[in-house]
Write a protein that holds these residues in place. Structure first.
Motif, mmCIF file in Angstrom:
data_model
loop_
_atom_site.group_PDB
_atom_site.id
_atom_site.type_symbol
_atom_site.label_atom_id
_atom_site.label_comp_id
_atom_site.label_asym_id
_atom_site.label_seq_id
_atom_site.Cartn_x
_atom_site.Cartn_y
_atom_site.Cartn_z
ATOM 1 N N TRP A 729 0.804 -1.219 0.000
ATOM 2 C CA TRP A 729 0.000 0.000 0.000
ATOM 3 C C TRP A 729 0.838 1.270 0.000
ATOM 4 O O TRP A 729 0.453 2.285 -0.609
ATOM 5 N N SER A 730 1.990 1.262 0.665
ATOM 6 C CA SER A 730 2.801 2.480 0.744
ATOM 7 C C SER A 730 3.306 2.897 -0.642
ATOM 8 O O SER A 730 3.211 4.069 -1.028
ATOM 9 N N ALA A 731 3.834 1.943 -1.400
ATOM 10 C CA ALA A 731 4.316 2.253 -2.755
ATOM 11 C C ALA A 731 3.150 2.634 -3.666
ATOM 12 O O ALA A 731 3.277 3.536 -4.511
ATOM 13 N N LEU A 732 2.039 1.942 -3.494
ATOM 14 C CA LEU A 732 0.859 2.267 -4.317
ATOM 15 C C LEU A 732 0.348 3.682 -4.023
ATOM 16 O O LEU A 732 -0.081 4.395 -4.934
ATOM 17 N N GLU A 733 0.391 4.079 -2.751
ATOM 18 C CA GLU A 733 -0.057 5.415 -2.391
ATOM 19 C C GLU A 733 0.823 6.471 -3.055
ATOM 20 O O GLU A 733 0.321 7.463 -3.619
#
Length: 832
Positions: A729-733
């Motif tokens: 989720w962090s990279a996607l955000e």
């Protein structure tokens, strides 16, 4: 006895009278009259140079700089050194903001005309650049006075920004309904002044009767009156010359002056020459004149009988109104369409259903493909309604009904009307209907059938080439275009297709070719919608090739061409949506939907804007309109689910009926990225394990270069994966913010995801970005108010909630917002 020589044609007196009428209207400041009269004149014959220059001045007075430029190019091509035209072009450059070009042009002109006061004055004025257009039109629209709004709209129009200008003018009229300048500018933005059924002569007689009559064209004359050219173009039967003034009678030139009154014999003519015109004597002798009248009456009766017989014969050979309309539509020729429109109007006045249908078909083509004047569509609707009331089963009437329904994207109605009809026109309409459904195979087969039925139809070959290009049949498209070019080497629409075909893969090549084509179309004054449609088609192609800067530039050029039609309004609305000018986008889409009630692209965009503004009642009204026009279309349940999912509160779990609709749509089209995204987003906060595979599949489809609407969903898909608790989720955000940082919906979804994982600080920051990027997005302000209400004792919420109420006082969350505001106010009073 030889017959008298024919009189010279009345063109000189006729043109002088029209020219004088235009001059009178210009001096009187009647801008609308000048434009209407010159345009109507131009539909029949080329106006005088002086009349065209007056038209340029009228266009500049309405800030229609691009149209004035097109006309000036034509005028200066005839005489590049004309001082008056040079001065007008310098003024145009200055209004447009191109002061350097204006100075160069004026300096060159002053070398040829040293000391010319007007040129020197214009050169002095260019030292002061024109005021810049307003940077924030939305703020001005909210707080400006009517006069400030009109002045800002004038500057926007001069720089080519028509849609923001129109929004300011609409607001100005709302503030001051009597503002004449705002009304004139909006009238100018309507896009076409060549309206109505009057001839240029009839229009001039109505607008300037005294001036028109003073040039020898009496205001009581009918269109068929005969005029003998002379000192004042006197009519037959006009009073004789003043007493004592001799009338010179010269052989072979006796018809150049006023004729003597009827009843005068040769003895009453003062004669200066010993040579009399025998033909003139015979013509005016009382006894012989009576015999001549009998001969003329007999000749007219015979001619009338032969004319009626000729009409019958020609009708039997395919010269009925319907056949004439079919031929001119097949020719793909804009000037001929205008001429045929004028011809058919006389037949339609009789109420004959076939004539009404033929005229309606011409009006539909003019509106749908050439002229941005919605009056033509209204006229077509009226004509089709009258024809259907008189002869609903007539093939020509059914064809007109079907073509009108197709132009409005009421495809089901069009199919019902066309059922059982044959011929090339019906085949081409069937091709258009199949193309609208995305079935290029059936569309291409129908267009090919049209070319077999009408081998010389330029339109059929051009449509076939376009469909072949979209299907990937490059060689077939090239052959079809060659055939169309053989039939009409000057057809600019064929050149448009050639550019799109030959430069289909390389965006740089397409961009270069587009510039050349744009320059040529800019000179094609009569093909406004052809110009804008070509630019929009190229923009769509550039979007599929992934060249966003060139796509955006092509769209801007299309909007600069101007006009009021659904395609341009939709393109402008998409631009406004990207810039988060939701109010302007909503109004543009409403207008487009009014002309194309069955267009799902327009209705879908309008639905999204209404949901962003939290106008749920209006959004459901749009869905009802779509259901009425396209009840069986597979996208209808998707749009209904979209409204339910996006419009629902964040806490609500997805309804089982919504899931069923979307799963049914996926069964019909498993590769539909929009449906995959929507279902994944609906399930993400509640059943993330089911949502993630859907969102991953949607991401793979939506990240490919495509239309800008689908590309906008790509960063939303990344944000939805964050909401579904994807392990990455962090990279996607970070990727979602990089790809869609200007989309408030991305920030709203990320705020929702941060709140779900307990990161209140990240959620607050995301909501701040949401309202910053979407200041007109009512839903964003409500969600921020709801979040802040739980923070700091609820004291930070009132500003956000009040902003929501300002934008949407009757929205579905308005009562809740007011209740929270009341609670916050009571808490403030209770605190020490």
């Amino acid at each position: 006895m030889s017959s008298p020589p024919p009189a010279d044609p009345p063109s000189t007196g006729h043109r002088d009278a029209l020219d004088a009428a235009v001059e009178h209207l210009a001096l009187a400041g009647d801008v609308r009259g000048v434009l209407c009269l010159v345009e109507r004149w131009a539909a029949a014959e080329p106006p005088t140079r002086r009349a065209r220059l007056h038209e340029v001045r009228a266009l500049l007075s309405l800030c229609l700089v691009d149209r004035a430029g097109l006309l000036l190019e034509q005028i200066r091509n005839e005489d590049p050194l004309d001082r008056e035209a040079v001065a007008l072009q310098a003024r145009l450059f200055s209004d447009r903001g191109w002061t350097d070009r204006a100075r160069r042009l004026l300096a060159e002109a002053l070398e040829r005309h040293p000391g010319a006061a007007e040129l020197e004055r214009l050169l002095t004025e260019t030292a002061t650049p024109p005021p810049a257009p307003p940077a924030d039109t939305q703020a001005l629209e909210r707080s400006g006075t009517a006069r400030e709004l009109v002045e800002a709209a004038e500057r926007l129009l001069e720089t080519g920004s028509t849609l923001p200008a129109r929004a300011l003018l609409d607001r100005a009229l709302a503030l001051d309904p009597a503002d004449v300048r705002a009304r004139d500018l909006l009238w100018g933005l309507s896009g076409s002044f060549e309206t109505g059924t009057e001839t240029a002569d009839a229009l001039a007689r109505r607008l300037a009767p005294e001036v028109y009559a003073s040039h020898g064209w009496d205001s009581s004359m009918e269109d068929g009156d005969v005029v003998i050219p002379g000192p004042r173009g006197a009519r037959r039967g006009s009073p004789p010359a003043p007493p004592g003034r001799p009338i010179r009678v010269v052989e072979r030139v006796s018809t150049t002056g006023p004729l003597p009154p009827r009843g005068l014999g040769t003895a009453t003519l003062p004669v200066e020459s010993s040579v009399l015109d025998t033909r003139s004597m015979v013509r005016h002798h009382p006894t012989l004149r009576r015999r001549r009248r009998l001969r003329i009456a007999a000749t007219l009766a015979t001619g009338l009988a032969l004319g009626v017989l000729g009409i019958v014969i020609l009708s039997s050979r395919g010269n009925t109104p319907g056949d004439r309309a079919s031929r001119v539509i097949a020719a793909d020729d804009f000037p001929r369409l205008l001429q045929t429109e004028t011809f058919l109007q006389k037949g339609a006045e009789s109420g004959d259903p076939a004539a009404l249908a033929a005229l309606a078909r011409v009006e539909i083509v003019l509106w749908n493909e050439y002229v941005s004047n919605p009056e033509r569509l209204d006229r077509a609707r009226t004509l089709v309604g009258r024809a259907l009331g008189a002869a609903p089963e007539d093939p020509h009437v059914r064809l007109a009904h079907a073509e009108l329904a197709s132009a409005e994207d009421r495809l089901a109605d069009a199919r019902r009307a066309i059922g059982g009809l044959e011929g090339p026109d019906a085949a081409l309409l069937a091709a258009a209907l199949a193309e609208a459904d995305g079935d290029l195979v059936v569309a291409t087969a129908s267009a090919r059938a049209a070319t077999r039925k009408a081998r010389r139809s330029v339109r059929a070959w051009r449509v076939l080439a376009s469909l072949q290009r979209r299907s990937g049949d490059v060689e077939g498209a090239r052959a079809s275009l060659d055939r169309a070019h053989e039939l009409d080497p000057q057809n600019v629409r064929i050149d448009v297709e050639k550019v799109l075909l030959e430069h289909r893969d390389d965006p740089a090549d397409l961009g270069t070719a587009l510039q050349t084509l744009d320059a040529r179309l800019h000179r094609t004054y009569s093909a406004q919608r052809v110009h804008s449609a070509a630019l929009l088609e190229a923009a769509n192609r550039l979007g599929h090739l992934g060249d966003e800067p060139r796509r955006a530039h092509a769209v801007e050029r299309a909007l600069a061409v101007g006009g009021m039609d659904p395609d341009l309004l939709t393109a402008g609305a998409i631009r406004d949506i990207e810039a988060q000018r939701l109010g302007s986008a909503r109004e543009a889409l409403r207008r487009a939907a009014g002309w194309r009630p069955g267009d799902l692209v327009v209705q879908g965009l309008l639905l999204c804007v209404l949901l962003d503004q939290d106008r749920l009642a209006e959004a459901h009204a749009v869905l009802a309109a779509v259901a009425a026009t396209r009840p069986l279309h597979p996208w209808l349940p998707v749009l209904q689910a979209w409204a339910d999912v996006v419009g629902a509160s964040w806490e609500a779990a997805p309804d089982a009926r919504i899931e069923a609709r979307l799963e049914h749509s996926l069964a019909l089209d498993p590769g539909n990225g929009e449906v995959l995204w929507l279902l994944g987003y609906a399930l993400a906060p509640h059943r993330p394990e089911e949502a993630l595979p859907l969102l991953v599949a949607a991401q793979a489809i939506l990240q490919a270069p495509s239309s800008c609407g689908r590309q906008a969903l790509y960063p939303r898909t990344l944000a939805a994966r964050v909401l579904a608790r994807d392990p990455e989720w962090s990279a996607l955000e970070a990727q979602a913010l990089a790809e869609g940082g200007t989309d408030p919906w991305v920030h709203l979804v990320l705020a929702r995801a941060a709140g779900a994982r307990g990161d209140r600080k990240a959620a607050a920051a995301a909501l701040d970005r949401a309202v910053e990027t979407g200041p007109e997005m009512a839903r964003a302000w409500f969600e921020q108010g709801a979040f802040l209400r739980q923070e700091a004792g609820g004291r930070a919420a009132p500003e956000s909630l009040q902003r929501y109420l300002d934008l949407q006082p009757n929205g579905p969350r308005a009562e809740m917002a007011r209740s929270w505001l009341d609670s916050a106010e009571q808490a403030t009073h209770r605190s020490p």
